[in-house]
Design a protein around this motif. Structure first.
Motif, mmCIF file in Angstrom:
data_model
loop_
_atom_site.group_PDB
_atom_site.id
_atom_site.type_symbol
_atom_site.label_atom_id
_atom_site.label_comp_id
_atom_site.label_asym_id
_atom_site.label_seq_id
_atom_site.Cartn_x
_atom_site.Cartn_y
_atom_site.Cartn_z
ATOM 1 N N ARG A 47 2.137 1.259 -4.500
ATOM 2 C CA ARG A 47 1.056 0.431 -3.976
ATOM 3 C C ARG A 47 0.564 1.059 -2.674
ATOM 4 O O ARG A 47 1.194 0.939 -1.625
ATOM 5 C CB ARG A 47 1.540 -1.003 -3.720
ATOM 6 C CG ARG A 47 2.012 -1.732 -4.963
ATOM 7 C CD ARG A 47 0.854 -2.036 -5.914
ATOM 8 N NE ARG A 47 1.297 -2.765 -7.098
ATOM 9 C CZ ARG A 47 1.678 -2.188 -8.231
ATOM 10 N NH1 ARG A 47 1.665 -0.866 -8.316
ATOM 11 N NH2 ARG A 47 2.066 -2.901 -9.258
ATOM 12 N N TYR A 48 -0.575 1.754 -2.747
ATOM 13 C CA TYR A 48 -1.136 2.370 -1.550
ATOM 14 C C TYR A 48 -1.828 1.317 -0.692
ATOM 15 O O TYR A 48 -2.537 0.449 -1.207
ATOM 16 C CB TYR A 48 -2.148 3.451 -1.936
ATOM 17 C CG TYR A 48 -1.527 4.699 -2.532
ATOM 18 C CD1 TYR A 48 -0.673 5.497 -1.785
ATOM 19 C CD2 TYR A 48 -1.803 5.078 -3.849
ATOM 20 C CE1 TYR A 48 -0.112 6.639 -2.319
ATOM 21 C CE2 TYR A 48 -1.243 6.222 -4.402
ATOM 22 C CZ TYR A 48 -0.391 6.999 -3.628
ATOM 23 O OH TYR A 48 0.160 8.127 -4.172
ATOM 24 N N ARG A 49 -1.617 1.408 0.625
ATOM 25 C CA ARG A 49 -2.235 0.454 1.557
ATOM 26 C C ARG A 49 -3.253 1.112 2.484
ATOM 27 O O ARG A 49 -4.165 0.455 2.963
ATOM 28 C CB ARG A 49 -1.148 -0.231 2.390
ATOM 29 C CG ARG A 49 -0.239 -1.138 1.560
ATOM 30 C CD ARG A 49 0.854 -1.766 2.424
ATOM 31 N NE ARG A 49 1.649 -2.706 1.642
ATOM 32 C CZ ARG A 49 2.681 -2.366 0.892
ATOM 33 N NH1 ARG A 49 3.030 -1.080 0.815
ATOM 34 N NH2 ARG A 49 3.365 -3.263 0.208
#
Length: 524
Positions: free
Chosen positions: A78-80
C-alpha cells in the motif's frame, strides 16, 4: 508578485507562438555502406515499437482469465507517498522483465524503450529497477502476507487440474551466490564446491511441468528433512480430492521419515534408495536370481522386500539393473562367476559383464515394468530445473536479504506457470521450453499507430514458422473471445476451468474439468 511590462509581454507572446508553430527537426539520414550497397538509416526514437511483438495475445489471455488484475489487486503493498509508483506499474514491469528472459534487476532498463506493451497491460510507465527492489521491503507488510499472496495465486494457476489423478514430484536445486547475501551458506554443491548458496526446495505436477510451490532456504539446508515441514504443510492444506496419487523423489528423499509421513497420510510413494552397505548386499544376493524380468529401455528388474536398519518395517523394493556397454570385464576364469564390486559401488560384474544397479522403494503394487517407467518419468523434474534456472531467472534476481530472494522465486514460478498454460493453448501436443516458445510466441517487431481513436498494432515475426503461428494464436484469440461472450453465464472459476480444459485437452481426452461441458462447442 512580478509584473511584466507591456513590451516584455509582447515578446513573450511572440516567443510562445513561434514555439507552437515550430516543426520538429528532422535528422538527416545516415548513409551506411553494406554488402547490399549503400543504405539510408534514420533514427526514430519517438516511435511506439516493441521487440516483444506477440505480447498482446498473452495479455488477452491474462485479461480473459483475470489473472493479472487479481494478482495486482491482492498485492499487500500500500503506497502512501504521492511520488510512489503505481502498484500495477511495478508488478507489470516484473512481468515484462521475467517474460523477456531477464535474470538481474539491472536488465529492467532494457524495457524502457517498449512503447507498446506497458500501456496494453494498463501501466502508465515502466518502473525503475530501484522501485522494483524497494517494493518488497515496504514497511508494514509481513513475510506471512507476502507468502499468502503468492501462494494463493500460485495455487489458483493449477488447482482445478488437481481433480484428476496426478503425481507430486519433489526435488531440490542449488543456487550459487557471489556476494554477501543473507542465508548464503556453504553446503552441498556438486558443481561449485565451497561456494555459498541458497537451496530451492520445489514441488511439481509430474508431466505437466507446472510449479506447485518453491521454498528458498540456506545453502547448508539441502537435505530433504528441511523441506519436509513445508511439504507436509502444503499437502495437508489440499482438499482430500486434490491430493496426489503418488509422491515421487530421488535417493535424497528415500528416508524413513519421508516414507513414514507418506504412510501416515495414506499417500503412495516411489523413491530411489542410496547405495548403502545393506542395499549393496541385497543386490549381491539377487545377482543369480532367476526372477529378473524386462523393465524397459534395456533394464531388468526383480521385486522383493527389504527392511533396513532404522526402518519401522519391511517395505517393497524393486532392484533394477542394466548392462554397461562401454566397460569390458578384465577378469580371470575363477572370478567370472562371482560378483565383484567395482568403481563407485553402483556397478557389479557378473559372468564377465558389468551392470549398473538402481534400487527403488515403493508402496505401489504395480509390476516391475510399470514401477521402472514411473521412476524414469521423474527425470522430467530435472528438465524443470534446467528451464527455470537457465531460462526463467531462478539463478538471478538476487538481493542481499533472504526475503526478497524468496519472493522473486515465487513470482518467477507464477509467471512461468502462466506462460506454460498459454503455450499449451497454442501448442497443446507438448511442452515448449522458453528457449523455443519465446522466439515462437513472444518475439517479433510490433509497431503501434493511432488513427480515428483506433489503436492498431502491426506485428512482424522473423521466425521461420511465422505463418503457422499466426494461425495458431488466431485460434486461441477466437477461443478467448468465445469464453468472454458465449460463456458469460459462467463464474470466473468456471471460465478458468474451461481454459485449462482446452489447454490440457490432450491429457483430459476431451472431457472438461469439474463438470465443464465438452470442448466440442468451443471454436477452433
Amino acid at each position: 508578485m512580478n509584473m511584466l511590462a507591456p513590451k516584455d509581454m509582447v515578446k513573450a507572446h511572440q516567443k510562445g507562438e513561434e514555439k507552437k508553430t515550430q516543426t520538429p527537426r528532422v535528422e538527416e539520414p545516415l548513409t551506411v555502406d553494406t554488402y547490399a550497397g549503400k543504405v539510408q538509416i534514420r533514427w526514430e526514437p519517438d516511435a511506439a515499437v516493441s521487440a516483444l511483438g506477440q505480447m498482446p495475445f498473452f495479455i488477452e489471455f491474462l485479461k480473459t482469465a483475470e489473472l493479472f488484475d487479481r494478482w495486482v489487486e491482492d498485492c499487500p503493498v500500500r503506497y502512501r507517498s504521492p511520488n510512489a509508483p503505481r502498484k500495477r506499474d511495478v508488478l507489470g514491469t516484473i512481468l515484462l522483465s521475467v517474460l523477456a528472459g531477464h535474470w538481474r534487476y539491472a536488465h529492467i532498463s532494457a524495457l524502457r524503450g517498449d512503447g507498446v506493451n506497458p500501456a496494453l497491460l494498463g501501466m502508465k510507465k515502466v518502473a525503475s529497477e530501484d522501485s522494483v527492489r524497494r517494493m518488497f521491503t515496504q514497511a508494514g507488510v509481513s513475510r506471512a502476507e507476502w507468502e499468502q499472496w503468492l501462494s494463493q495465486h500460485l495455487r489458483a494457476s493449477y488447482e482445478p487440474l488437481l481433480v484428476e489423478p496426478w503425481i507430486l514430484d519433489v526435488d531440490s536445486t542449488v543456487k550459487p551466490l557471489y556476494g554477501h547475501q543473507e542465508e548464503a551458506k556453504v553446503g552441498y554443491n556438486p558443481h561449485k564446491p565451497g561456494r555459498p548458496s541458497h537451496v530451492y526446495h520445489s514441488y511439481f505436477v509430474g508431466s505437466l511441468r507446472l510449479v506447485l510451490e518453491v521454498e528458498v532456504q540456506a545453502g547448508n539446508q539441502t537435505a530433504p528433512v528441511y523441506a519436509q515441514p513445508g511439504l507436509w504443510k502444503f499437502i495437508d492444506g489440499l482438499q482430500a480430492q486434490h491430493r496426489p496419487a503418488l509422491l515421487r523423489g530421488d535417493c535424497h528423499w528415500g528416508s524413513e521419515k519421508m516414507m513414514l509421513g507418506a504412510e501416515q497420510r495414506c499417500l503412495a510413494y516411489l523413491f530411489k534408495l542410496r547405495q548403502s552397505k545393506n542395499v549393496t548386499k541385497l543386490i549381491e544376493r539377487l545377482i543369480d536370481s532367476s526372477g529378473w524380468e524386462e523393465a524397459g529401455q534395456g533394464w531388468q528388474g526383480v521385486s522383493c522386500e527389504l527392511q533396513l536398519q532404522g526402518w519401522s518395517g519391511a517395505r517393497r523394493v524393486v532392484v533394477l539393473r542394466r548392462r554397461v556397454r562401454e566397460k569390458k570385464a578384465d577378469s580371470s576364469p575363477e572370478e567370472a562367476g562371482a560378483a565383484q564390486l567395482r568403481l563407485k559401488g553402483i556397478e557389479l560384474m557378473h559372468h564377465g559383464v558389468f551392470y549398473e544397479y538402481a534400487v527403488l522403494v515403493t508402496s505401489l503394487s504395480l509390476g516391475v515394468l510399470s514401477i521402472a517407467q514411473l521412476y524414469r518419468d521423474r527425470g522430467d523434474a530435472e528438465n524443470n530445473y534446467d528451464e527455470l534456472k537457465n531460462q526463467w531467472g531462478w539463478s538471478g534476481y538476487t538481493t542481499q536479504d533472504h526475503q526478497r530472494c524468496a519472493i522473486m522465486a515465487r513470482i518467477v514460478a507464477l509467471i512461468y506457470n502462466w506462460w506454460t498454460l498459454y503455450t499449451r493453448l497454442v501448442t497443446p501436443d507438448k511442452h515448449a521450453e522458453a528457449i523455443t516458445s519465446r522466439p515462437l510466441l513472444l518475439h517479433g517487431i510490433a509497431r503501434q499507430t493511432r488513427h480515428s481513436h483506433q489503436t492498431t498494432v502491426s506485428i512482424t515475426s522473423t521466425h521461420a514458422q511465422a505463418s503457422a503461428i499466426e494461425v495458431a494464436v488466431g485460434a486461441v484469440s477466437r477461443f478467448l473471445k468465445w469464453v468472454k461472450t458465449s460463456a458469460e453465464q459462467l463464474t470466473r472459476a468456471e471460465r478458468w476451468r474451461l481454459i485449462l480444459s482446452r489447454a490440457f485437452d490432450k491429457y483430459l481426452h476431451g472431457k472438461g474439468l469439474g463438470g465443464i461441458p465438452r470442448l466440442a462447442v468451443a471454436p477452433t
